[in-house]
Structures are given as C-alpha cells and as structure tokens.
Design a protein around this motif. Structure first.
Motif, PDB file in Angstrom:
ATOM      1  N   THR A  84      23.022  60.067  43.084  1.00  0.00           N
ATOM      2  CA  THR A  84      21.944  60.251  42.106  1.00  0.00           C
ATOM      3  C   THR A  84      22.451  61.006  40.884  1.00  0.00           C
ATOM      4  OG1 THR A  84      20.275  60.293  43.860  1.00  0.00           O
ATOM      5  CG2 THR A  84      19.628  61.196  41.725  1.00  0.00           C
ATOM      6  N   ASP A  85      23.203  62.077  41.125  1.00  0.00           N
ATOM      7  CA  ASP A  85      23.791  62.843  40.028  1.00  0.00           C
ATOM      8  C   ASP A  85      24.713  61.966  39.178  1.00  0.00           C
ATOM      9  OD1 ASP A  85      22.850  65.370  39.651  1.00  0.00           O
ATOM     10  OD2 ASP A  85      24.308  66.366  40.931  1.00  0.00           O
ATOM     11  N   GLN A  86      25.537  61.176  39.824  1.00  0.00           N
ATOM     12  CA  GLN A  86      26.475  60.308  39.108  1.00  0.00           C
ATOM     13  C   GLN A  86      25.728  59.294  38.245  1.00  0.00           C
ATOM     14  OE1 GLN A  86      28.781  58.722  42.361  1.00  0.00           O
ATOM     15  NE2 GLN A  86      30.345  60.321  42.231  1.00  0.00           N
ATOM     16  N   ALA A  96      19.050  56.089  39.427  1.00  0.00           N
ATOM     17  CA  ALA A  96      18.979  57.409  40.061  1.00  0.00           C
ATOM     18  C   ALA A  96      17.647  57.595  40.776  1.00  0.00           C
ATOM     19  CB  ALA A  96      19.173  58.504  39.011  1.00  0.00           C
ATOM     20  N   VAL A  97      16.563  57.143  40.147  1.00  0.00           N
ATOM     21  CA  VAL A  97      15.235  57.247  40.771  1.00  0.00           C
ATOM     22  C   VAL A  97      15.205  56.443  42.066  1.00  0.00           C
ATOM     23  CG1 VAL A  97      12.812  56.549  40.542  1.00  0.00           C
ATOM     24  CG2 VAL A  97      13.944  57.737  38.675  1.00  0.00           C
ATOM     25  N   LYS A 122      12.356  64.171  41.459  1.00  0.00           N
ATOM     26  CA  LYS A 122      11.415  64.523  40.395  1.00  0.00           C
ATOM     27  C   LYS A 122      12.130  64.634  39.049  1.00  0.00           C
ATOM     28  CE  LYS A 122       8.173  66.949  43.448  1.00  0.00           C
ATOM     29  NZ  LYS A 122       7.579  68.261  43.827  1.00  0.00           N
ATOM     30  N   THR A 123      13.317  65.220  39.073  1.00  0.00           N
ATOM     31  CA  THR A 123      14.103  65.321  37.837  1.00  0.00           C
ATOM     32  C   THR A 123      14.463  63.943  37.298  1.00  0.00           C
ATOM     33  OG1 THR A 123      15.065  67.450  38.478  1.00  0.00           O
ATOM     34  CG2 THR A 123      16.273  66.166  36.845  1.00  0.00           C
ATOM     35  N   LEU A 128      13.860  59.428  33.548  1.00  0.00           N
ATOM     36  CA  LEU A 128      13.562  58.010  33.338  1.00  0.00           C
ATOM     37  C   LEU A 128      12.374  57.840  32.399  1.00  0.00           C
ATOM     38  CD1 LEU A 128      13.986  55.024  33.932  1.00  0.00           C
ATOM     39  CD2 LEU A 128      12.582  55.288  35.976  1.00  0.00           C
ATOM     40  N   SER A 129      11.363  58.694  32.557  1.00  0.00           N
ATOM     41  CA  SER A 129      10.195  58.633  31.675  1.00  0.00           C
ATOM     42  C   SER A 129      10.611  58.880  30.229  1.00  0.00           C
ATOM     43  CB  SER A 129       9.162  59.680  32.110  1.00  0.00           C
ATOM     44  OG  SER A 129       8.062  59.692  31.225  1.00  0.00           O
ATOM     45  N   GLU A 130      11.473  59.873  30.026  1.00  0.00           N
ATOM     46  CA  GLU A 130      11.962  60.155  28.676  1.00  0.00           C
ATOM     47  C   GLU A 130      12.789  58.984  28.144  1.00  0.00           C
ATOM     48  OE1 GLU A 130      14.670  63.455  26.244  1.00  0.00           O
ATOM     49  OE2 GLU A 130      14.234  63.744  28.384  1.00  0.00           O
ATOM     50  N   TYR A 131      13.604  58.417  29.004  1.00  0.00           N
ATOM     51  CA  TYR A 131      14.437  57.263  28.626  1.00  0.00           C
ATOM     52  C   TYR A 131      13.555  56.104  28.168  1.00  0.00           C
ATOM     53  CZ  TYR A 131      17.905  53.501  29.056  1.00  0.00           C
ATOM     54  OH  TYR A 131      18.716  52.424  28.806  1.00  0.00           O
TER      55      TYR A 131
END
Length: 294
Positions: A84-86, A96-97, A122-123, A128-131
């Motif tokens: 997920t971090d990668q 990642a989500v 959650k992060t 993703l929402s910002e993206y």
C-alpha cells in the motif's frame, strides 16, 4: 559369555536410541525457539513502524514452520501494508485503496497490524479523493477555452515532492499551466472577431474527434469523458489508477473497478481502438460498445 555379549548389545542399542531422541528433541526445540524469536522480533518491528523489517522476521518464522497459520497471516498483513505504501509513492492511490481494503478483511491476524492497515486504508482513501478532485479540476480546465485563474493557482500550489500519490497528474498539470500562460487568439486589443477568426479559433481547440493518432493521454481523456456511462448504481463509483496500458497492437485500455464491489478482485477495462471504437470489457472479457472517438 554369550549372555554377557547379549547384555552389552542391548545396552549399546539403548544408548543409541537415547542419543537419537535427544538429538531430535534438540532439533525440535531449536526450530520452536527460532520461530518464537522471529515472531517476537516481527511484532517488535511492527510496534516500531518498521513494517519492511517485520516482513523479514515473519518470513523467517514461516520458514521455521511452513504450515503455521499465524505466521502466514501476519506476513500477509505486513506485505499488504508495505505494498500500500509503495503504491501511494508510485502515484497509484486507487490501487493502494484496493490493496489496503482487502487486507483489512483478513481475520485472526495481528491486532496491531489490523489497526495500522485500517489507518493506512483511511489515508489512502483521502489521498484518492484528493487525486480524483484534482484530476477532475485539471481535466475541466484543459477543455475550457480559457482556464480559470483560481483553478490554475491551485494546481501551481501542489507540492509534488510532498504528495507523491498525485505524481501521475504532473504531465496534465504542466499542460494546464502552459495553456494558462498562452495569450488567447484575437486578444490583442480587438474585442470583436470576424466569422473567419472565430472558425479558426474553434478549430485550434484540441478534440478527440479531430485527432487521428490514438495515444495513452488521449485514452485517459476519453476515459474521463465516458466515466459517467461506466457508473454502476449497485457497485458504486468507478475507481481507477488513471494509467493507460497497451491493448492489442495500437489500442490502449484503462483498468478500473467499482468502489463498493464485494469482489475486490473484479477488474473492468475501458478501451479505445485506433479504428475509432470505444468500449469496455467486464471481468469475463465481454465487450460493450460505448461509442466512437473519431
């Protein structure tokens, strides 16, 4: 005399059996000790937020006991966290989500890893929402005749090194900034345009229908245009990493999935062919035509 030799033989056999059992016991004890040590150090690494190190320790524990369910689950959780971090660092918040969501469904794993995975999930959703919001904003301004200065200012303010999950938008953002700096046609003090100038201005605006060469960038643009047709009331919003890959010799496709789809492994594809066809494929590779791009 024979009786003496017989007793000596029995004694020797008994000693060999005892030595063998002792050796086996030491081997099992050593394996158990190595397993417990690796599991303990793995959990310590999790507490220190060094999940990559935890992956190594849990892998070692599983090597000691290949069929151990606990070590297998802990390793699966830790690997999902690292992946997920990668994906966020690679600019793939949608992926990642999906990875984090699947990992939060793991049962009977490490409680501390479950908590960290939920927080990471959650992060990733926020990223993703910002993206998606920024992608919608940039796409809208690229198709506008004159970009909104306030929107351009938001794009210029992006700290790309601080937000690697947005990196796949960098090229589109640069195009928007360049477009906003260009002087509009016919703006040199002449407020009125002739019909001929108006026609020239209109024809200078890029459009899919006037493009004869299919590219990954154009495929992504088409995906954004057709995304409303792809929405599914039962499965939720369309999710994608906004990356176009080659589909056939000259076509391109965008992989996507649905936010609320219970099957986390169900992928769909939006595709465009150089002959002008636009369609999508479901997980069973059945094609549905959406329209034409030229």
């Amino acid at each position: 005399m024979n009786k003496v030799w017989k007793n000596i033989g029995l004694f020797t056999m008994a000693v060999l059996v005892m030595v063998t059992l002792t050796a086996c016991g030491r081997g099992e004890s050593s394996t158990s000790s190595g397993y417990e040590d690796s599991m303990s150090k793995g959990l310590d690494a999790v507490a220190e937020n060094n999940i990559e190190k935890a992956v190594t320790y849990f892998s070692n524990a599983l090597d000691q006991k290949p069929k151990d369910k606990k070590a297998g689950l802990y390793l699966k959780q830790a690997k999902a966290y690292v992946k997920t971090d990668q994906q966020l660092q690679e600019g793939n918040p949608a992926g990642a989500v999906k990875t984090a969501k699947a990992a939060t469904l793991i049962k009977s794993g490490s409680k501390s890893l479950s908590d960290k995975l939920m927080a990471k999930f959650k992060t990733a959703k926020d990223d993703l929402s910002e993206y998606n919001k920024m992608n919608d904003l940039i796409t809208a301004q690229l198709t506008a005749t004159t970009p909104d200065p306030s929107a351009v200012k938001k794009v210029q303010a992006i700290k790309w090194d601080k937000k690697p999950y947005l990196k796949k938008l960098k090229n589109k953002a640069d195009l928007l900034i360049k477009k906003s700096s260009e002087k509009p046609v016919g703006s040199q003090g002449d407020n009125s345009k002739s019909a001929g100038n108006q026609a020239n201005t209109a024809s200078s605006q890029p459009s899919a229908s006037s493009t004869t060469s299919l590219t990954p960038a154009l495929t992504l643009q088409l995906f954004d245009q057709y995304v409303n047709q792809l929405k599914n009331a039962q499965l939720g919003d369309v999710m994608s990493d906004h990356e176009a890959v080659q589909n056939g010799k000259k076509g391109f496709a965008v992989k996507f999935w649905y936010k609320d789809d219970p099957d986390v492994n169900a992928y769909y594809y939006f595709a465009a062919d150089p002959d002008g066809s636009v369609f999508y494929m479901n997980p069973g590779n059945q094609q549905t035509m959406l329209g034409r791009w030229k």
